[in-house]
Every structure is written in C-alpha cells, then in structure tokens.
Motif scaffolding. Structure first.
Motif, PDB file in Angstrom:
ATOM      1  N   ALA A 286       0.848  -1.193   0.000  1.00 47.95           N
ATOM      2  CA  ALA A 286       0.000   0.000   0.000  1.00 47.95           C
ATOM      3  C   ALA A 286       0.883   1.242   0.000  1.00 47.95           C
ATOM      4  N   ASP A 287       0.627   2.133  -0.942  1.00 50.67           N
ATOM      5  CA  ASP A 287       1.293   3.430  -0.965  1.00 50.67           C
ATOM      6  C   ASP A 287       0.383   4.442  -0.303  1.00 50.67           C
ATOM      7  N   VAL A 288       0.911   5.136   0.689  1.00 45.53           N
ATOM      8  CA  VAL A 288       0.139   6.028   1.544  1.00 45.53           C
ATOM      9  C   VAL A 288       0.607   7.457   1.323  1.00 45.53           C
ATOM     10  N   SER A 289      -0.335   8.363   1.151  1.00 45.16           N
ATOM     11  CA  SER A 289       0.013   9.759   0.889  1.00 45.16           C
ATOM     12  C   SER A 289       0.719  10.385   2.086  1.00 45.16           C
ATOM     13  N   ALA A 290       1.781  11.129   1.777  1.00 54.57           N
ATOM     14  CA  ALA A 290       2.466  11.935   2.785  1.00 54.57           C
ATOM     15  C   ALA A 290       2.351  13.415   2.471  1.00 54.57           C
ATOM     16  N   ASP A 291       1.459  13.768   1.532  1.00 56.41           N
ATOM     17  CA  ASP A 291       1.226  15.170   1.168  1.00 56.41           C
ATOM     18  C   ASP A 291       0.378  15.865   2.222  1.00 56.41           C
ATOM     19  N   ALA A 297      -3.866   8.997   3.720  1.00 57.03           N
ATOM     20  CA  ALA A 297      -4.842   8.405   2.803  1.00 57.03           C
ATOM     21  C   ALA A 297      -4.157   7.350   1.924  1.00 57.03           C
ATOM     22  N   ILE A 298      -4.856   6.241   1.669  1.00 61.00           N
ATOM     23  CA  ILE A 298      -4.311   5.206   0.793  1.00 61.00           C
ATOM     24  C   ILE A 298      -4.366   5.709  -0.641  1.00 61.00           C
ATOM     25  N   ALA A 299      -3.215   5.837  -1.276  1.00 60.79           N
ATOM     26  CA  ALA A 299      -3.159   6.309  -2.655  1.00 60.79           C
ATOM     27  C   ALA A 299      -3.389   5.168  -3.642  1.00 60.79           C
ATOM     28  N   SER A 300      -2.789   4.014  -3.367  1.00 62.68           N
ATOM     29  CA  SER A 300      -2.951   2.843  -4.227  1.00 62.68           C
ATOM     30  C   SER A 300      -2.539   1.599  -3.450  1.00 62.68           C
ATOM     31  N   TYR A 301      -2.934   0.451  -3.969  1.00 59.99           N
ATOM     32  CA  TYR A 301      -2.577  -0.813  -3.326  1.00 59.99           C
ATOM     33  C   TYR A 301      -2.445  -1.883  -4.386  1.00 59.99           C
ATOM     34  N   ARG A 302      -1.760  -2.943  -4.023  1.00 57.13           N
ATOM     35  CA  ARG A 302      -1.689  -4.096  -4.913  1.00 57.13           C
ATOM     36  C   ARG A 302      -1.291  -5.331  -4.118  1.00 57.13           C
ATOM     37  N   LEU A 303      -1.979  -6.437  -4.373  1.00 61.25           N
ATOM     38  CA  LEU A 303      -1.606  -7.726  -3.810  1.00 61.25           C
ATOM     39  C   LEU A 303      -0.728  -8.458  -4.827  1.00 61.25           C
ATOM     40  N   HIS A 304       0.477  -8.817  -4.427  1.00 60.68           N
ATOM     41  CA  HIS A 304       1.435  -9.500  -5.301  1.00 60.68           C
ATOM     42  C   HIS A 304       1.478 -10.975  -4.907  1.00 60.68           C
ATOM     43  N   PRO A 305       0.920 -11.861  -5.708  1.00 58.88           N
ATOM     44  CA  PRO A 305       0.912 -13.278  -5.347  1.00 58.88           C
ATOM     45  C   PRO A 305       2.238 -13.963  -5.669  1.00 58.88           C
ATOM     46  N   PHE A 306       2.572 -14.972  -4.867  1.00 55.42           N
ATOM     47  CA  PHE A 306       3.745 -15.807  -5.100  1.00 55.42           C
ATOM     48  C   PHE A 306       3.427 -17.207  -4.606  1.00 55.42           C
ATOM     49  N   VAL A 307       4.327 -18.139  -4.838  1.00 56.89           N
ATOM     50  CA  VAL A 307       4.114 -19.531  -4.434  1.00 56.89           C
ATOM     51  C   VAL A 307       5.353 -20.035  -3.704  1.00 56.89           C
ATOM     52  N   ARG A 308       5.126 -20.820  -2.660  1.00 58.75           N
ATOM     53  CA  ARG A 308       6.200 -21.465  -1.924  1.00 58.75           C
ATOM     54  C   ARG A 308       6.356 -22.897  -2.456  1.00 58.75           C
ATOM     55  N   LEU A 309       7.467 -23.162  -3.107  1.00 61.49           N
ATOM     56  CA  LEU A 309       7.736 -24.485  -3.660  1.00 61.49           C
ATOM     57  C   LEU A 309       8.644 -25.266  -2.724  1.00 61.49           C
TER      58      LEU A 309
END
Length: 353
Positions: A286-291, A297-309
């Motif tokens: 999550a990128d949070v505004s520092a302005d 305020a939450i400016a943007s977010y993203r869930l990055h999936p990965f796998v444990r092998l």
C-alpha cells in the motif's frame, strides 16, 4: 483450552487437504487499485506479508530476486510471527509433530536476510494463536529474542491496543489482535491483545489493523469477519491486513478503507507437505500519501501473489510468472476464482504499488 468451535476442529483436516472456495464472492475489489488520481507527490510504502514459521523449513528459504526487490521498496514491512522464537522448545513432541510451533533466533535472522527484509524496517505481530505454544517462558523468550534482533513488535497487551510507528514523515498506529488461541484464556490475558475495540485514531495519520481472524483454509472470509471489518473501518481504521487463514483471501474496499482479508503464509506454517492451494501467498503493498491535506490516505494498493515451492528441507519463494506450465495454470486458475475482477498472471511486479 483453545476457543475453537467443534465444527471448526472437525473441518480442519478436510480443509487443509482441500482448501475451500465456498462462500460469498460478491462485493470484493480487484487485486490492485488506485484511490487517488492524480497520485500524491510524496508517499510512504507499507508491505504486509503473511505468517512466518519454521514448521515447513529446516533452513532459510530461497527467495526469488523479484520478491526481494519488491520488499526492498517498502519503507516498512509488517508480518505475523506465527512461531515462538526459542532455541530449546519445551513442547518437544508437539514441536516435532508440527502441532506446536517454534523457530530459533538464528533461523528467523537467516530467513529475513534471505528475503531481503531489513530488521530495522520490520514490525512483527505476536497476536496469534501459536504465540504460547512453548508456554509462558517461550513467550518471554520470544519477546526478548525479537528485541535482541532489533525487530519492533505489535499485539502485546502490555503495550496498549495501538502501537505508534514512525514511517518516514507519517505517524502510523498499528493495532494487532487475535480472535483465536491455542491455550487457556488466562495465559493469553495480559500478554496478547485479543480485543478489537476501543481504539483511537487521534494523533495518527493512519490506523492499521493486523487481525488474526477468520477460519483456516477458506479462500472467502466468513460473514462475521466481514462484519468486523466494517466495524473497524467505522472506528477509523484505514488499512487492514489479516492472517490465520493460511490461504490468500480477497481484498475489499469499505469507504476509504482497504481490507486484505488474508495473505496466506510467507513461510509455511501448516506441515511441510502442504497441498498447493495453501502454498499461494501474497505480499500486500500500500502506498500512503504523505502530502499535506491527504496525509495518511491510501493512494494505491496491490496484492502480489507468489508460491512457496518445496525444495528438500526448505522452501523456494517464486513469483507466479516464474512457475512451470502446469503449476502456473493451476495457481492462476485459483487466483481468478478468488479475484475474478482482476487481471491474473502478472505475479510480482517490482516497484509497482
């Protein structure tokens, strides 16, 4: 005595062997979203990771460079310390069987180094059901070990319901709690935060909740979990990143608040030979505004999936796009089922919040 309902206990093994897609998939958000347009000039990046344990790892994991690079972009990494940090487990048989968690201080230090996580930029929650698996002495050893490693902790009852953490120019409050416990309530009381009420956002640019909630091995959160998320958002919580399900769960937006219900495991916590749906984890950025005017305020977010092998006696953490054909197809299919409104297949994107 634990506080799990009988139906929960009876369903644990079937759901471990076959994580469930049953539930209500309506009303959830995509894996990534932009809440502020144009974006703020200054931001702070928070990266939330899932449960950390040594149950499925005798040695430190092998972490893909793309995952390390992503974590390296964060101003703060927040995770859940699922295993007590002790060099000599007191619950010897349970630890060997995997029912009682434990990891050594050396293992934790080496695992964090392998993932490229700087200890001074790490916050770990101790509000979880396994934190007293090695008894009160193990709990005390864990707190002392994390202090020696220079890792900040949240979820300790002695520190109050909300812990302040300075992240760049922002003053962020973290409130961690567990709804589940594996031991008597009197052992948890006074040691571990278990109350999700009475928080105050006053003095914080952003209030984050780190709950240990919901039922394990279910991709969609229960109705009661979503109701609690709405209540927390109403209390002023702007960001929620949950644990305990051991599988990835959806993202939801409630007003200006963003909820990642479950991030799965960062390092395997439920037996070494876990079925593949439980090997999918997520890093929630999550990128949070520092302005001025939009601080916190939450400016943007993203869930990055990965796998444990599985790789012998340790795990390899691999982005989805780094998987082979059949495994990648299965994982992308599961992610499409959990995040039907998202473009699945991008995996971990370095620097993309």
């Amino acid at each position: 005595m634990s506080n799990y309902p009988l139906s929960y206990k009876l369903s644990w093994l079937p759901r471990f062997l076959k994580p469930s897609l049953d539930g209500d998939g309506n009303g959830f958000a995509p894996m990534a979203g932009t809440l502020m347009q144009p974006p703020p000039g200054k931001t702070v990046r928070l990266a939330f990771i899932g449960d950390i344990s040594a149950v499925a790892n005798s040695r430190a994991p092998d972490c893909d460079p793309a995952i390390k690079a992503l974590l390296g972009t964060a101003d703060l990494v927040i995770g859940n310390c699922e295993s007590p940090v002790v060099d000599r487990p007191s619950a010897v048989l349970g630890t060997k069987l995997g029912t009682h968690h434990a990891m050594s201080e050396r293992f934790l230090a080496e695992a964090l180094a392998a993932a490229g996580i700087a200890r001074e930029k790490l916050v770990l929650s101790l509000a979880n059901n396994h934190v007293l698996d090695q008894g009160v002495a193990g709990f005390d050893d864990t707190v002392a070990a994390l202090r020696r490693l220079g890792i900040s902790t949240i979820g300790l009852a002695a520190n109050g319901p909300v812990q302040p953490v300075k992240v760049g120019p922002l003053n962020v409050g973290f409130a961690a709690f567990t709804l589940w416990r594996n031991a008597d309530e009197d052992l948890f009381a006074g040691r571990v935060s278990m109350d999700p009420t009475g928080w105050q956002r006053d003095g914080f640019d952003l209030l984050c909740a780190v709950p240990h909630w919901d039922w394990e091995f279910r991709h969609f959160p229960r109705t009661g979990t979503r109701a609690l998320a709405r209540r927390l958002a109403g209390q002023g919580v702007g960001l929620i990143a949950g644990h305990h399900a051991h599988v990835v769960q959806p993202v939801e937006r409630i007003g200006d608040a963003v909820i990642a219900y479950g991030l799965g495991d960062f390092l395997g916590t439920a037996l070494a030979r876990q079925p593949w749906p439980g090997r999918i984890g997520g890093i929630f950025v999550a990128d949070v505004s520092a302005d001025a005017g939009t601080r916190g305020a939450i400016a943007s977010y993203r869930l990055h999936p990965f796998v444990r092998l599985r790789a012998g006696d340790y795990e390899r953490l691999v982005p989805v796009e780094g998987l082979g054909g059949a495994m990648r197809a299965k994982v992308e299919g599961r992610l499409r089922a959990v995040f039907p409104s998202s473009l699945v297949g991008e995996g971990v994107a370095e620097g993309d919040g």
